[in-house]
Design a protein around this motif. Structure first.
Motif, PDB file in Angstrom:
ATOM      1  N   THR A  24       0.835  -1.205   0.000  1.00  0.00           N
ATOM      2  CA  THR A  24       0.000   0.000   0.000  1.00  0.00           C
ATOM      3  C   THR A  24       0.865   1.248   0.000  1.00  0.00           C
ATOM      4  OG1 THR A  24      -1.827   1.168   1.085  1.00  0.00           O
ATOM      5  CG2 THR A  24      -0.213   0.131   2.534  1.00  0.00           C
ATOM      6  N   VAL A  25       0.342   2.292  -0.616  1.00  0.00           N
ATOM      7  CA  VAL A  25       0.942   3.617  -0.505  1.00  0.00           C
ATOM      8  C   VAL A  25       0.494   4.225   0.820  1.00  0.00           C
ATOM      9  CG1 VAL A  25      -0.945   4.826  -1.696  1.00  0.00           C
ATOM     10  CG2 VAL A  25       1.336   5.831  -1.664  1.00  0.00           C
ATOM     11  N   LEU A  26       1.385   4.977   1.429  1.00  0.00           N
ATOM     12  CA  LEU A  26       1.088   5.623   2.712  1.00  0.00           C
ATOM     13  C   LEU A  26       1.625   7.044   2.720  1.00  0.00           C
ATOM     14  CD1 LEU A  26       2.427   2.789   5.037  1.00  0.00           C
ATOM     15  CD2 LEU A  26       0.034   3.306   4.577  1.00  0.00           C
ATOM     16  N   LEU A  27       0.999   7.883   3.509  1.00  0.00           N
ATOM     17  CA  LEU A  27       1.608   9.149   3.875  1.00  0.00           C
ATOM     18  C   LEU A  27       2.688   8.842   4.912  1.00  0.00           C
ATOM     19  CD1 LEU A  27      -1.652  11.217   4.251  1.00  0.00           C
ATOM     20  CD2 LEU A  27       0.025  11.392   2.386  1.00  0.00           C
ATOM     21  N   GLN A  28       3.710   9.636   4.967  1.00  0.00           N
ATOM     22  CA  GLN A  28       4.827   9.368   5.881  1.00  0.00           C
ATOM     23  C   GLN A  28       4.357   9.180   7.316  1.00  0.00           C
ATOM     24  OE1 GLN A  28       8.314  11.666   5.054  1.00  0.00           O
ATOM     25  NE2 GLN A  28       8.986  11.607   7.175  1.00  0.00           N
ATOM     26  N   ARG A  63       5.015  13.392   0.915  1.00  0.00           N
ATOM     27  CA  ARG A  63       5.927  12.254   0.819  1.00  0.00           C
ATOM     28  C   ARG A  63       5.113  10.963   0.703  1.00  0.00           C
ATOM     29  NH1 ARG A  63      10.551  11.335  -1.180  1.00  0.00           N
ATOM     30  NH2 ARG A  63      11.694   9.667  -0.208  1.00  0.00           N
ATOM     31  N   ALA A  64       5.349  10.169  -0.318  1.00  0.00           N
ATOM     32  CA  ALA A  64       4.655   8.895  -0.537  1.00  0.00           C
ATOM     33  C   ALA A  64       5.582   7.753  -0.141  1.00  0.00           C
ATOM     34  CB  ALA A  64       4.252   8.750  -1.998  1.00  0.00           C
ATOM     35  N   MET A  65       5.131   6.951   0.795  1.00  0.00           N
ATOM     36  CA  MET A  65       5.888   5.774   1.225  1.00  0.00           C
ATOM     37  C   MET A  65       5.076   4.531   0.852  1.00  0.00           C
ATOM     38  SD  MET A  65       8.554   7.167   2.511  1.00  0.00           S
ATOM     39  CE  MET A  65       9.352   5.748   3.246  1.00  0.00           C
ATOM     40  N   ARG A  77      -7.604   0.764   9.416  1.00  0.00           N
ATOM     41  CA  ARG A  77      -8.424   1.809  10.057  1.00  0.00           C
ATOM     42  C   ARG A  77      -7.599   2.991  10.525  1.00  0.00           C
ATOM     43  NH1 ARG A  77     -12.323  -2.492  13.024  1.00  0.00           N
ATOM     44  NH2 ARG A  77     -13.624  -2.892  11.207  1.00  0.00           N
ATOM     45  N   VAL A  78      -6.269   2.807  10.676  1.00  0.00           N
ATOM     46  CA  VAL A  78      -5.412   3.915  11.105  1.00  0.00           C
ATOM     47  C   VAL A  78      -5.068   4.853   9.934  1.00  0.00           C
ATOM     48  CG1 VAL A  78      -4.409   2.629  13.036  1.00  0.00           C
ATOM     49  CG2 VAL A  78      -3.222   2.662  10.822  1.00  0.00           C
ATOM     50  N   LEU A  79      -5.390   4.457   8.710  1.00  0.00           N
ATOM     51  CA  LEU A  79      -5.101   5.306   7.562  1.00  0.00           C
ATOM     52  C   LEU A  79      -6.105   6.445   7.487  1.00  0.00           C
ATOM     53  CD1 LEU A  79      -4.197   2.608   4.882  1.00  0.00           C
ATOM     54  CD2 LEU A  79      -2.729   3.732   6.580  1.00  0.00           C
ATOM     55  N   LYS A  80      -5.684   7.537   6.885  1.00  0.00           N
ATOM     56  CA  LYS A  80      -6.506   8.752   6.871  1.00  0.00           C
ATOM     57  C   LYS A  80      -7.554   8.785   5.771  1.00  0.00           C
ATOM     58  CE  LYS A  80      -3.027  11.368   9.217  1.00  0.00           C
ATOM     59  NZ  LYS A  80      -2.303  12.579   9.346  1.00  0.00           N
TER      60      LYS A  80
END
Length: 137
Positions: free
Chosen positions: A75-79, A109-111, A133-136
């Motif tokens: 998955t892509v994530l915000l830092q 920033r994409a992680m 669920r912790v993702l924005k």
């Protein structure tokens, strides 16, 4: 488990439904679910909606006689989402195998995080859904 059982588990879309994406079964017996986040990124100052930037991919393959499979995810994530998601996946006995970037000069920033387990695919899907669920968004 037979090819027909794998095919059924993937094509009935339950794995995909739990993860909120669209599933398909390839000619090698790998079930792939893909979806994309709606984070607005810029690369080199240019807005992008490319699926290369915003992916979430989940697969399972090689079901054994107990219904367990090799399950993989990316998955892509915000830092700022990296540590919370890493913690949630680990709590659920899902191994995080990589955290890295793909792009330079992107904003925000994409992680990208990769993770894996060997367990029944629907268990993996439910655990991932809970951890996400912790993702924005």
């Amino acid at each position: 488990m037979s090819w027909e059982n794998k095919k059924s588990l993937c094509q009935d879309q339950e794995f995909a439904r739990i993860l909120g994406g669209q599933g398909s079964l390839d000619e090698n017996g790998v079930c792939l679910v893909q979806k994309f986040r709606t984070i607005r990124f810029k690369i080199l100052g240019r807005p992008t909606r490319s699926p290369l930037v915003t992916p979430q991919f989940f697969t399972f393959e090689d079901l054994d006689s107990k219904g367990r499979a090799l399950n993989l995810g990316e998955t892509v994530l915000l830092q700022e989402e990296v540590n919370p998601l890493l913690t949630e996946l680990r709590k659920r006995d899902i191994k995080v195998t990589a955290v890295h970037n793909h792009w330079l000069f992107e904003e925000p920033r994409a992680m990208y995080m990769h993770f894996e387990s060997v367990e029944p695919p629907l268990d993996f899907a439910r655990k991932v859904r809970e951890a996400f669920r912790v993702l924005k968004g």
